[in-house]
Design a protein around this motif. Structure first.
Motif, short mmCIF file in Angstrom:
data_model
loop_
_atom_site.label_atom_id
_atom_site.label_comp_id
_atom_site.label_asym_id
_atom_site.label_seq_id
_atom_site.Cartn_x
_atom_site.Cartn_y
_atom_site.Cartn_z
N HIS A 174 6.03 9.38 -6.15
CA HIS A 174 5.13 8.47 -6.89
C HIS A 174 4.32 9.29 -7.88
CE1 HIS A 174 5.02 5.60 -3.13
NE2 HIS A 174 6.20 5.68 -3.70
N GLN A 202 2.04 -1.93 -10.37
CA GLN A 202 2.88 -2.91 -9.71
C GLN A 202 3.26 -3.99 -10.71
OE1 GLN A 202 1.39 -4.10 -5.84
NE2 GLN A 202 0.83 -2.02 -5.29
N TRP A 262 -5.78 -2.10 3.11
CA TRP A 262 -6.63 -2.60 2.04
C TRP A 262 -7.82 -3.40 2.56
CZ3 TRP A 262 -5.66 0.23 -1.89
CH2 TRP A 262 -4.37 0.74 -2.06
N TRP A 284 -3.27 4.27 -13.74
CA TRP A 284 -4.15 3.60 -12.76
C TRP A 284 -5.50 4.30 -12.87
CZ3 TRP A 284 -3.10 3.62 -6.72
CH2 TRP A 284 -4.07 2.86 -6.07
N GLY A 338 4.39 0.33 -0.43
CA GLY A 338 2.96 0.50 -0.47
C GLY A 338 2.35 0.78 0.91
N ASN A 339 1.07 1.14 0.81
CA ASN A 339 0.31 1.45 2.02
C ASN A 339 0.36 0.31 3.02
OD1 ASN A 339 -0.35 3.79 0.67
ND2 ASN A 339 -2.37 3.09 0.02
N GLU A 399 6.96 4.38 -7.56
CA GLU A 399 5.65 3.92 -8.06
C GLU A 399 5.27 4.82 -9.23
OE1 GLU A 399 2.49 3.34 -5.18
OE2 GLU A 399 3.92 2.79 -3.63
N TRP A 438 -4.26 8.83 4.18
CA TRP A 438 -4.67 7.43 4.05
C TRP A 438 -3.62 6.47 4.61
CZ3 TRP A 438 -3.56 10.83 0.16
CH2 TRP A 438 -2.35 10.64 -0.52
N TYR A 466 1.78 13.72 -4.18
CA TYR A 466 0.46 14.13 -4.65
C TYR A 466 0.38 15.66 -4.70
CZ TYR A 466 -0.41 9.25 -4.41
OH TYR A 466 -0.32 7.90 -4.64
O1 AHR Z 1 0.24 0.87 -5.65
C1 AHR Z 1 -0.96 1.01 -4.95
C2 AHR Z 1 -0.84 2.06 -3.85
O2 AHR Z 1 -0.64 3.32 -4.41
C3 AHR Z 1 0.32 1.90 -2.91
O3 AHR Z 1 0.04 1.03 -1.87
C4 AHR Z 1 0.51 3.29 -2.39
O4 AHR Z 1 1.86 3.56 -2.05
C5 AHR Z 1 0.00 4.18 -3.49
O5 AHR Z 1 -0.91 5.09 -3.02
#
Ligand code: AHR
Length: 509
Positions: free
Chosen positions: A242, A363, A97, A296, A71-72, A292, A178, A215
């Motif tokens: 992802h 997640q 975050w 969402w 994750g970020n 991932e 980001w 993306y």
């Molecule tokens: O899962 C949430 C976020 O989604 C993660 O941190 C990132 O890798 C993706 O953009």
């Protein structure tokens, strides 16, 4: 009633399903770790502060591998902050975050939790703001048996035995603006190559996951992978991608058809692997690590569509102030419709078992997750828990080729069959297990299952996810509003698929 036929011959296979297909992901984000996995003082916490109710549900869900810590988040994270006596650990700003990270929970706490739950950790290293030396040191800390600074420190911190972590991700979504320390494809390639070299010097047995494109709206989509893989192909074992599906006004028909979008997304990653392999005469095969995936809906992020990610540098949340500790963010409340779509995405994973070896539902707890906990309170299963659980329970064996003859419907992805199946043959149980979506919103469909070469097989179980209210959601007060229902098994080779439903049909002798 509409009629469809699904034909499968035992000689025609797509691929063996890897157990890691049902993996998941937990990030230092919102309440995923703090008051999710870890809540000392909770009435159900064990001696290490891990919530036992969470451990039970994670075990039930059957996830073999869990990716951590982002994750970020990982691109801002210094893993050294999360080891040693807790009272000495620094509080840090998590830029990803806009939260405060207390560092009470770090790599040792995660590995001990994973051992208790019986899952294998997959660790991402920071290739954003972190150095290649930090990455090598982390492998040494986790995997070296002893006699060096970092391995001895691990022993001093309570774990004399190495964790022997096998799967390592070389950063996270490094293509995105980001990401803290976001890099161009060329710069990522250089950094990842050097990190990979050091990490494999420390432990040659590890498997590496390279960051690919995720993306499709970014101008670097696929070109990033071509550039990077040309240099890294022989050093890594998996290409990461992802994929999130968002219900953003495209209408129910297109939302339900998202399985098709995921299919083309996965196939694009497969194609770039094949291109680089052929162009450079590489011999080995690389597999895809879809580390991932999920529905969402960005319920609390100021973003109208995924297209708005281009050029984005920060996520603005409507659910919390900045710089809170473990804020209640990204706590998606999943509907029956979301769950049906998740089931459809699972069908696509199975139908790509030849190229996808690892897939992580993103997640696991509280954050865009199948499991929700209440701080100092109970726990419940979100609607998406159920299709994922069915996939991890029954989706083992070999995905078979399926030929479908069915009425068509049209959507943004073209003319598609009204039913979308994945046919799995489980050799051990000698069962054919069919996961199938009925995309028709008005009518039931009678599905005839025409099996060749499997011996006499009849429907012995039929589970369905459907309902009258597609907006129905589970809550702590009403935790079983959305769940799987068992229909009477027909005992023939036919099943009635209720309108707009996701089904698991098991045929045996
Ligand atoms: O899962 C949430 C976020 O989604 C993660 O941190 C990132 O890798 C993706 O953009």
């Amino acid at each position: 009633m509409k009629k469809a036929v699904c034909f499968s011959d035992k000689h025609y296979t797509i691929g063996k399903i890897d157990e890691k297909m049902y993996s998941s992901f937990t990030e230092h984000l919102g309440r995923s770790i703090y008051s999710g996995i870890y809540e000392p003082g909770h009435p159900d916490a064990d001696e290490d502060g891990y919530r036992k109710d969470v451990m039970e549900l994670v075990k039930e869900l059957g996830v073999p591998v869990i990716r951590y810590p982002g994750g970020n988040f990982v691109s801002c994270y210094d893993w050294h902050d999360g080891i040693g006596p807790k009272e000495n650990r620094p509080k840090r700003m998590d830029y990803a975050w806009s939260s405060i990270e207390t560092n009470e929970f770090g790599i040792d706490e995660f590995c001990r939790w994973a051992k208790k739950v019986g899952v294998e950790p997959m660790i991402a290293v920071n290739l954003g703001t972190g150095s290649i030396k930090d990455a090598g040191d982390l492998v040494e800390y986790c995997n070296h048996p002893g006699g060096t600074y970092w391995s001895d420190l691990r022993a001093k911190n309570g774990s004399p035995e190495p964790y022997n972590i096998k799967y390592w991700c070389l950063g996270n979504e490094m293509e995105g603006s980001w990401q803290a320390g976001h890099l161009s494809a060329e710069d990522y390639t250089k950094k990842a190559l050097e990190a990979a070299k050091i990490m494999k010097w420390v432990d040659p047995s590890i498997k590496l996951v390279a960051c690919g494109s995720s993306y499709e709206m970014l101008p670097t989509y696929m070109e990033w992978d071509r550039t990077m893989l040309t240099e890294l192909y022989d050093q890594v074992d998996y290409l990461s991608t992802h994929n999130y599906t968002m219900n953003s006004g495209q209408g129910t028909t297109n939302f339900v058809a998202a399985y098709k979008q995921l299919d083309s997304h996965i196939k694009n990653s497969g194609r770039v692997i094949e291109y680089v392999k052929a162009k450079n005469h590489f011999e080995k095969d690389l597999k895809i690590c879809l580390d991932e995936w999920n529905v969402w809906n960005f319920q609390d992020i100021k973003l109208d569509s995924l297209d708005d990610l281009q050029g984005l540098t920060t996520f603005e949340m409507t659910s919390a102030e900045k710089w809170e500790i473990a804020p209640s963010i990204l706590q998606e409340k999943y509907s029956l419709l979301d769950a049906i779509v998740v089931g459809g995405l699972g069908i696509t994973l199975l139908n790509n078992a030849d190229i996808v070896e690892i897939a992580c539902l993103a997640q696991l707890i509280n954050v865009i997750a199948p499991i929700t906990t209440i701080r100092n309170g109970g726990i419940f299963k979100q609607a998406i828990y159920h299709p994922f659980h069915m996939l991890s329970k029954y989706g083992h064996g070999t995905t078979m080729k399926a030929i479908v003859n069915a009425p068509k419907y049209s959507c943004d992805f073209g003319e598609l069959n009204i039913v979308e199946p994945a046919v799995v043959y489980n050799e051990e149980a000698d069962e054919v297990r069919i996961f199938v979506l009925n995309c028709d919103q008005e009518e039931e469909v009678e599905l005839e299952i025409d099996l060749q070469g499997y011996g006499e097989k009849k429907v012995k179980k039929h589970l369905v996810l459907n309902g009258e209210d597609y907006e129905a959601r589970n809550t702590i007060e009403d935790p079983d509003r959305v769940t799987m229902k068992e229909l009477e098994a027909s005992g023939t080779n036919r099943v009635i698929l209720p309108k707009l439903s996701w089904n698991v049909v098991i045929l045996g002798s």
